[in-house]
Scaffold this motif. Sequence first.
Motif, PDB file in Angstrom:
ATOM      1  N   GLU A  25       0.835  -1.190   0.000  1.00  0.00           N
ATOM      2  CA  GLU A  25       0.000   0.000   0.000  1.00  0.00           C
ATOM      3  C   GLU A  25       0.883   1.258   0.000  1.00  0.00           C
ATOM      4  OE1 GLU A  25      -2.695   1.081   3.330  1.00  0.00           O
ATOM      5  OE2 GLU A  25      -3.834   2.024   1.713  1.00  0.00           O
ATOM      6  N   GLY A  26       0.532   2.203  -0.862  1.00  0.00           N
ATOM      7  CA  GLY A  26       1.285   3.444  -0.912  1.00  0.00           C
ATOM      8  C   GLY A  26       2.270   3.514  -2.063  1.00  0.00           C
ATOM      9  N   PRO A  67      -7.791   1.179   1.014  1.00  0.00           N
ATOM     10  CA  PRO A  67      -8.542   1.858   2.074  1.00  0.00           C
ATOM     11  C   PRO A  67      -9.639   0.945   2.637  1.00  0.00           C
ATOM     12  CG  PRO A  67      -9.231   2.652  -0.070  1.00  0.00           C
ATOM     13  CD  PRO A  67      -8.246   1.550  -0.324  1.00  0.00           C
ATOM     14  N   SER A  68      -9.212  -0.088   3.346  1.00  0.00           N
ATOM     15  CA  SER A  68     -10.163  -1.098   3.823  1.00  0.00           C
ATOM     16  C   SER A  68     -11.108  -0.536   4.888  1.00  0.00           C
ATOM     17  CB  SER A  68      -9.397  -2.295   4.385  1.00  0.00           C
ATOM     18  OG  SER A  68      -8.470  -1.815   5.324  1.00  0.00           O
ATOM     19  N   ILE A  85      -8.245  14.334 -11.554  1.00  0.00           N
ATOM     20  CA  ILE A  85      -8.066  13.138 -10.725  1.00  0.00           C
ATOM     21  C   ILE A  85      -8.913  12.010 -11.297  1.00  0.00           C
ATOM     22  CG2 ILE A  85      -8.545  12.192  -8.405  1.00  0.00           C
ATOM     23  CD1 ILE A  85      -8.154  15.220  -7.431  1.00  0.00           C
ATOM     24  N   LEU A  86      -8.298  10.850 -11.423  1.00  0.00           N
ATOM     25  CA  LEU A  86      -9.041   9.693 -11.939  1.00  0.00           C
ATOM     26  C   LEU A  86      -8.840   8.526 -10.977  1.00  0.00           C
ATOM     27  CD1 LEU A  86     -10.651   8.444 -14.330  1.00  0.00           C
ATOM     28  CD2 LEU A  86      -8.456   7.765 -15.299  1.00  0.00           C
ATOM     29  N   ILE A  87      -9.935   8.120 -10.328  1.00  0.00           N
ATOM     30  CA  ILE A  87      -9.847   7.075  -9.305  1.00  0.00           C
ATOM     31  C   ILE A  87     -10.498   5.806  -9.817  1.00  0.00           C
ATOM     32  CG2 ILE A  87     -10.511   6.460  -6.935  1.00  0.00           C
ATOM     33  CD1 ILE A  87     -10.426   9.407  -6.218  1.00  0.00           C
ATOM     34  N   ASN A  88      -9.751   4.712  -9.834  1.00  0.00           N
ATOM     35  CA  ASN A  88     -10.306   3.416 -10.234  1.00  0.00           C
ATOM     36  C   ASN A  88     -10.335   2.511  -9.007  1.00  0.00           C
ATOM     37  OD1 ASN A  88      -8.309   3.992 -13.043  1.00  0.00           O
ATOM     38  ND2 ASN A  88     -10.521   3.899 -13.187  1.00  0.00           N
ATOM     39  N   ASN A  89     -11.541   2.254  -8.514  1.00  0.00           N
ATOM     40  CA  ASN A  89     -11.692   1.381  -7.345  1.00  0.00           C
ATOM     41  C   ASN A  89     -12.047  -0.029  -7.778  1.00  0.00           C
ATOM     42  OD1 ASN A  89     -11.286   3.448  -5.441  1.00  0.00           O
ATOM     43  ND2 ASN A  89     -13.408   4.111  -5.636  1.00  0.00           N
ATOM     44  N   THR A  90     -11.458  -1.012  -7.125  1.00  0.00           N
ATOM     45  CA  THR A  90     -11.849  -2.401  -7.348  1.00  0.00           C
ATOM     46  C   THR A  90     -12.601  -2.862  -6.109  1.00  0.00           C
ATOM     47  OG1 THR A  90     -10.019  -2.767  -8.837  1.00  0.00           O
ATOM     48  CG2 THR A  90     -10.979  -4.727  -7.837  1.00  0.00           C
ATOM     49  N   ILE A  91     -13.861  -3.235  -6.348  1.00  0.00           N
ATOM     50  CA  ILE A  91     -14.789  -3.502  -5.247  1.00  0.00           C
ATOM     51  C   ILE A  91     -15.026  -5.007  -5.122  1.00  0.00           C
ATOM     52  CG2 ILE A  91     -17.171  -3.039  -4.430  1.00  0.00           C
ATOM     53  CD1 ILE A  91     -15.543  -0.461  -4.691  1.00  0.00           C
ATOM     54  N   GLY A  92     -15.123  -5.493  -3.919  1.00  0.00           N
ATOM     55  CA  GLY A  92     -15.520  -6.886  -3.663  1.00  0.00           C
ATOM     56  C   GLY A  92     -16.560  -6.865  -2.556  1.00  0.00           C
ATOM     57  N   ILE A 124     -13.765  -1.981  -0.512  1.00  0.00           N
ATOM     58  CA  ILE A 124     -12.870  -1.507  -1.573  1.00  0.00           C
ATOM     59  C   ILE A 124     -11.618  -2.371  -1.452  1.00  0.00           C
ATOM     60  CG2 ILE A 124     -11.572   0.451  -2.477  1.00  0.00           C
ATOM     61  CD1 ILE A 124     -13.553   2.306  -1.026  1.00  0.00           C
ATOM     62  N   LEU A 125     -11.386  -3.239  -2.423  1.00  0.00           N
ATOM     63  CA  LEU A 125     -10.232  -4.147  -2.329  1.00  0.00           C
ATOM     64  C   LEU A 125      -8.944  -3.350  -2.518  1.00  0.00           C
ATOM     65  CD1 LEU A 125     -11.576  -7.229  -4.298  1.00  0.00           C
ATOM     66  CD2 LEU A 125     -11.689  -6.755  -1.837  1.00  0.00           C
ATOM     67  N   TYR A 126      -8.963  -2.497  -3.529  1.00  0.00           N
ATOM     68  CA  TYR A 126      -7.853  -1.556  -3.706  1.00  0.00           C
ATOM     69  C   TYR A 126      -8.300  -0.423  -4.606  1.00  0.00           C
ATOM     70  CZ  TYR A 126      -6.974  -3.906  -8.193  1.00  0.00           C
ATOM     71  OH  TYR A 126      -7.110  -4.425  -9.447  1.00  0.00           O
ATOM     72  N   SER A 127      -7.496   0.614  -4.556  1.00  0.00           N
ATOM     73  CA  SER A 127      -7.854   1.811  -5.291  1.00  0.00           C
ATOM     74  C   SER A 127      -6.617   2.337  -6.019  1.00  0.00           C
ATOM     75  CB  SER A 127      -8.358   2.820  -4.255  1.00  0.00           C
ATOM     76  OG  SER A 127      -8.704   3.995  -4.885  1.00  0.00           O
TER      77      SER A 127
END
Length: 254
Positions: free
Chosen positions: A37-38, A73-74, A123-130, A134-137
Amino acid sequence: MTTFNPIIGNQIQKLQSVASTNEFLQKEIKKGADLKEGYVVVANSQYDGKGLENNNWESAPGLNLILSAYLKPSFIEAQDQFLLNKLVSVSVLDFINSLSSRTSNKIKWPNDIYVNDRKVSGILINNTIGGNDILYSIIGIGININQLTFNSDAPNPVSLRQIFKTELNLDECLRSFLEFFNKRYNQLKSGDFRYIEREYIDSMYRYNEWHLFNINDKGVKARIIGLGEFGRLRLVLEGNTTIECDMKEIKFMI
Ligand code: BTN
């Protein structure tokens, strides 16, 4: 003394040229890279930079900040993901405010940064959701720093150099921006979302003013009064009706 724990930028990968830093990180993850992360990717140039709503992001090689950060960002539920848009917008705004408070520095909903009615950052945010998580962003940020001419038909682009009439050091800008980004991320992580929520609302472009908007292809006079569920823009119309719009339904007329 407050302890400061920088997460974002703990590892920075610098790329000479890449299609899109967001896409690059997405591919690395798909290939199974074990990113911490980061992790941050910074590019000197992008040849297929992505913007919101399938737009392109124009950035001349070597002149601007182009980066993507990998976050997990869990502590944020999927339904609250707009908090990330607020976090990043406020962080970029902190950075711009640190350079000048004499200009009018604002967040144009959902997450453009405007200085004196012109766009300095996207700003363009792509979130992967499960499920509900939010699994990761992947947080993609473009800040126009030293570019002097813009060729695309993007509306109102401007760079900090055009505004401040002075060239800025890109490494110094990156370091400073990451510091603000980390501070705000820690603030969010600590569970108190109110500072960021407040700063976002207080800094909204055209907040509480009557302006003409294009709403569902019609020119409509309206006043922004805040945000609704999922970060939808809440406005009041003449006659006092309150409406909420998503990005496809409303365009600012500038
Ligand atoms: C917009 O305002 O439309 C969003 C623009 C986002 C641009 C950044 S630059 C770094 C990252 N990589 C991309 O391809 N896009 C984002």
